[in-house]
Design a protein around this motif. Structure first.
Motif: not given
Ligand SMILES: Cc1cc2nc3c(=O)[nH]c(=O)nc-3n(C[C@H](O)[C@H](O)[C@H](O)COP(=O)(O)OP(=O)(O)OC[C@H]3O[C@@H](n4cnc5c(N)ncnc54)[C@H](O)[C@@H]3O)c2cc1C
Lengths: 373, 395
Positions: A273, B127-128, B130, B135-136, B159-162, B377, B380, B383
């Protein structure tokens, strides 16, 4: 909006790259740097035969069916190949300046000579500190008692001055302001010595010691020399940016291919990566370079002012190209640090051109000026 | 190749500007000082609908105008520059409508699309996707929707459902194949979920500013009719990937804080700080010139992605590259603004007499950490650029 080159433009690009692939491998490039003239006269003749000088001189749009974008594409391909030749200094720099000045005086004949490739012009616009000084030239022009003038001063970074036929020199004409002169390189009192620089494309120190020029050697109007140069500086700079963009594209492609091929710990480097993110960063720098370069090119091609956009392009590309070459060296490991492997040529090319025609800091300052901030 | 608008595009841009300059001041609401692009007004959405500017790119058979995405980008850019309150129809138009057009059943098209395009009542969506452990790695979701006769029964947590607390519907991703040995990307489906259905609990989560925007959403034996499945069972993941590309290509990822940019620019223009510390003057100009360049690039990348959609090209890598650059620009913009104003930029609160720009800068700075996370993020996205764009091998 159209984010793609037309099929005619793509064909043109292909014709450039086919020629360069055939005529100018990196081994030859390295040989030419060291040969007597610093370029290959045989290849120069072929380039003239293909009409490249003409294409550049006419890209300013004075003729139906010509386009600035054609010159942009040509310089991109030249930058990819790093072909050393006086093309930039003769056709783009001198050619553009002469066209600009020819509206106000003679010069048409000179351009015809440049376009045919029979004569080579070069521009001697930098002072001993390596600064462009066309508005306050460090070369003096003093009237000779028999008519005409005597030029004296030192010029740095003059491309191919040792083999060029003519120099364009901006000199401070007593009571007349910055004035452009055309100087025959074989005149008495002209010396041109190649100097060693970080990037080995031929550059000379030119000394003018009471060199005689006739009043018919004034290009355009006396006192307007600085303006002519300024008027075409944006276009010249953008063609340099295009050349740098071509270098970036070579570096990006070569590095991505290398990390796919090179295996360590039983896997290609490219699966890691850290390596992927370095590559994504290069791709982003490259995309940004394309955006700024083609935005400015589109405006110029439409005959619009693009000073702000050229400043953005040169600022981004100066930084971006250099960073790409840093990443490329890092990802290549020691093999990239060998004389044989080509990437150091781009590392050098990026640094030289970062500092030529204004670096990123300078152009960001210019950008703010253009925005009135 | 031409990176500038042609005559029709320029004419459309002018038409949009003229409309917004007339309609926005006439609205009955005051634009939230900080919600630079997130305001919501059904009245405004209806006015856009009357112009047929909702669903601009949609096929004519669904009431759209079948215009290209570049035109849509021209409209979006102006909406955001004018801080138009588009929140009411935003998700329905950007995400839900296009997904229904592509994958939805006939009744879903008949029922939802006219409501969206006319900005009728009850069209707000959240959007439901996460979940706490997904997350990612979205394919790791655990919420299940198990078929039972004519119904699906949903259990689990999002979670994080805006905006879930203020929406009519949720756009849900859930596992329809409960067998944990089957990988998520071939085990999930998409659903439209009426948030009034019994068994749904929505709890607020306060963000770092103490505001209530996002939520946790719990499902306890929520029964929904099978007709709410969108597209094919177990193909939800494939469907979502395309939607995410479209989401990432939006110019709102670049210009949510455009007001900060505008204020910064006029502050520089007025030169109020011209005789201050020359080091600051120099630095701030250099920093602003960098921002200007990034903004120009980000904007063109958005348009390029739109153009690629119009020309039916694969956009995943471009959209990812674009979003990564844009969201990092916004973060830097807000940082530069704080440093220009110095310590006074820390002052918050509209009523605070010591707060420059009504406390806008501190507010935006606090928003910033979310930009480089939501919608993918930055890591991602890189990637994706490396693997899909540059074709580097996967580990
Ligand atoms: C303000 C806000 C509004 C949101 N609204 C919604 C919404 O309405 N509906 C919804 O479903 N979601 C929502 N989200 C969620 C958002 O989609 C997730 O925060 C996002 O997908 C990242 O997941 P996580 O927060 O679990 O972080 P993680 O996935 O745990 O990531 C944490 C860190 O690790 C890094 N990481 C993870 N995997 C990898 C990898 N394979 N390689 C390198 N780095 C990696 C990430 O880049 C990040 O820096 C919202 C988030 C925010 C902040």
């Amino acid at each position: 909006m159209d984010f793609e080159f037309s099929s005619e433009q793509e064909m043109l690009r292909k014709s450039f790259s086919n020629f360069l692939d055939k005529e100018c491998g990196h081994d030859l490039v390295k040989e030419w740097y060291k040969n007597e003239k610093g370029y290959s006269p045989a290849v120069w003749k072929k380039m003239a035969g293909l009409g490249w000088m003409e294409l550049i001189c006419e890209s300013l749009g004075n003729k139906e069916g010509t386009s600035f974008l054609d010159a942009v594409i040509l310089f991109e391909e030249l930058g990819r190949a790093l072909l050393p030749s006086p093309l930039f200094t003769s056709a783009a720099v001198a050619g553009f300046i002469l066209s600009q000045a020819s509206d106000e005086g003679p010069g048409g004949k000179d351009i015809a000579e440049i376009m045919s490739g029979k004569k080579i012009y070069t521009a001697a616009l930098m002072n001993e500190r390596g600064e462009l000084d066309h508005n306050r030239p460090g070369v003096s022009a003093v009237s000779d008692q028999n008519g005409g003038y005597r030029l004296s001063g030192t010029r740095l970074f003059v491309p191919y001055a040792d083999s060029a036929d003519f120099l364009l020199v901006c000199a401070d004409l007593k009571n007349g302001g910055p004035t452009l002169f055309r100087v025959k390189t074989d005149s008495v009192g002209v010396t041109a010595c190649p100097v060693e620089t970080l990037y080995p494309e031929r550059k000379c120190v030119v000394k003018l010691d009471h060199t005689f020029v006739d009043s018919s050697d004034i290009v355009g109007k006396a006192g307007n020399g600085g303006q002519y140069v300024d008027a075409v500086m944006g276009k010249i700079t953008l063609l340099k940016c295009s050349e740098m963009l071509g270098g970036m594209s070579f570096i990006l492609n070569t590095t991505v291919q290398y990390v796919k091929d090179r295996c360590q710990f039983g896997k290609p480097l490219g699966v890691l990566q850290t390596i992927q993110h370095y590559c994504a960063d290069m791709a982003t720098l490259y995309e940004g370079a394309r955006m700024t370069n083609y935005l400015a090119a589109s405006l110029i091609d439409d005959g619009l002012s693009a000073e702000k956009e050229v400043a953005m392009a040169k600022a981004w590309i100066s930084d971006g190209y250099k960073k790409c070459t840093w990443i490329s060296h890092q990802l290549h490991g020691a093999i990239g640090y060998t004389e044989e492997y080509p990437i150091h040529l781009y590392y050098r090319h990026a640094k030289e051109n970062e500092l030529m025609l204004g670096d990123a800091r300078y152009h960001r300052w210019k950008l703010m000026e253009r925005m009135g901030l | 190749m031409r990176f500038t608008f042609n005559a029709e595009q320029e004419a459309f841009r002018r038409e949009v500007v003229a409309f917004l300059e007339k309609e926005i001041p006439a609205l009955d609401i005051e634009l939230d000082k900080y919600e630079m692009a997130g305001g919501s007004s059904r009245e405004f959405s209806r006015k856009l609908a009357e112009k047929k500017w909702i669903g601009l790119t949609w096929p004519k058979e669904y009431g759209g105008s079948e215009r290209g995405y570049v035109d849509k980008m021209i409209l979006s850019e102006q909406l955001i520059r004018h801080r138009a309150p588009t929140g009411y129809h935003f998700a329905a138009e950007r995400q839900i409508g296009p997904a229904i057009i592509k994958f939805g059943a006939q009744w879903q098209k008949d029922y939802f699309l006219p409501r969206f395009i006319n900005a009728e009542d009850n069209i707000t969506f959240c959007l439901l996707f996460s979940e706490p452990d997904a997350g990612s790695d979205l394919a790791a979701i655990k919420t299940t929707a198990i078929p039972e006769g004519d119904h699906y029964v949903i259990n689990g947590q999002k979670v994080w459902s805006s905006g879930a607390h203020s929406s009519d519907y949720g756009w849900l991703l859930a596992r329809t194949n409960p067998d944990p040995t089957v990988p998520g990307h071939i085990a999930c489906s998409e659903f439209i979920l009426d948030l009034k259905t019994p068994g749904i609990t929505i709890r607020p989560i306060l963000n770092i500013m103490g505001e209530h925007h996002f939520n946790e959403v719990f499902f306890d034996t929520v029964r929904i009719d099978k007709k709410y499945l969108v597209g094919r069972e177990n193909e939800g993941f494939k469907q979502i990937v395309a939607q995410l590309d479209y989401e990432r290509a939006g110019i709102e990822r670049l210009m949510q804080n455009h007001l900060v940019y505008e204020r910064l620019k006029s502050y520089l223009r007025e030169g109020e700080f011209a005789d201050e510390d020359p080091g600051l003057v120099y630095w701030i100009k250099d920093a602003f010139a960098r921002l200007e360049t990034e903004l120009t690039i980000g904007r063109l990348l958005c348009y390029q992605t739109a153009w690629m959609i119009d020309h039916r090209k694969q956009i995943s890598s471009q959209a990812a590259l674009c979003k990564a650059l844009c969201s990092q620009y916004e973060h830097r913009l807000n940082d530069v603004a704080t440093r220009l104003l110095g310590a006074s930029s820390l002052m918050m609160g509209e009523e605070n007499p010591y707060a420059p720009w009504e406390g806008l800068v501190a507010q935006s700075y606090l928003h910033s950490p979310s930009y480089t996370l939501q919608g993918g993020a930055v890591e991602i996205l890189k990637n994706i650029v490396a693997q899909r764009g540059l074709k580097l091998p996967r580990a």
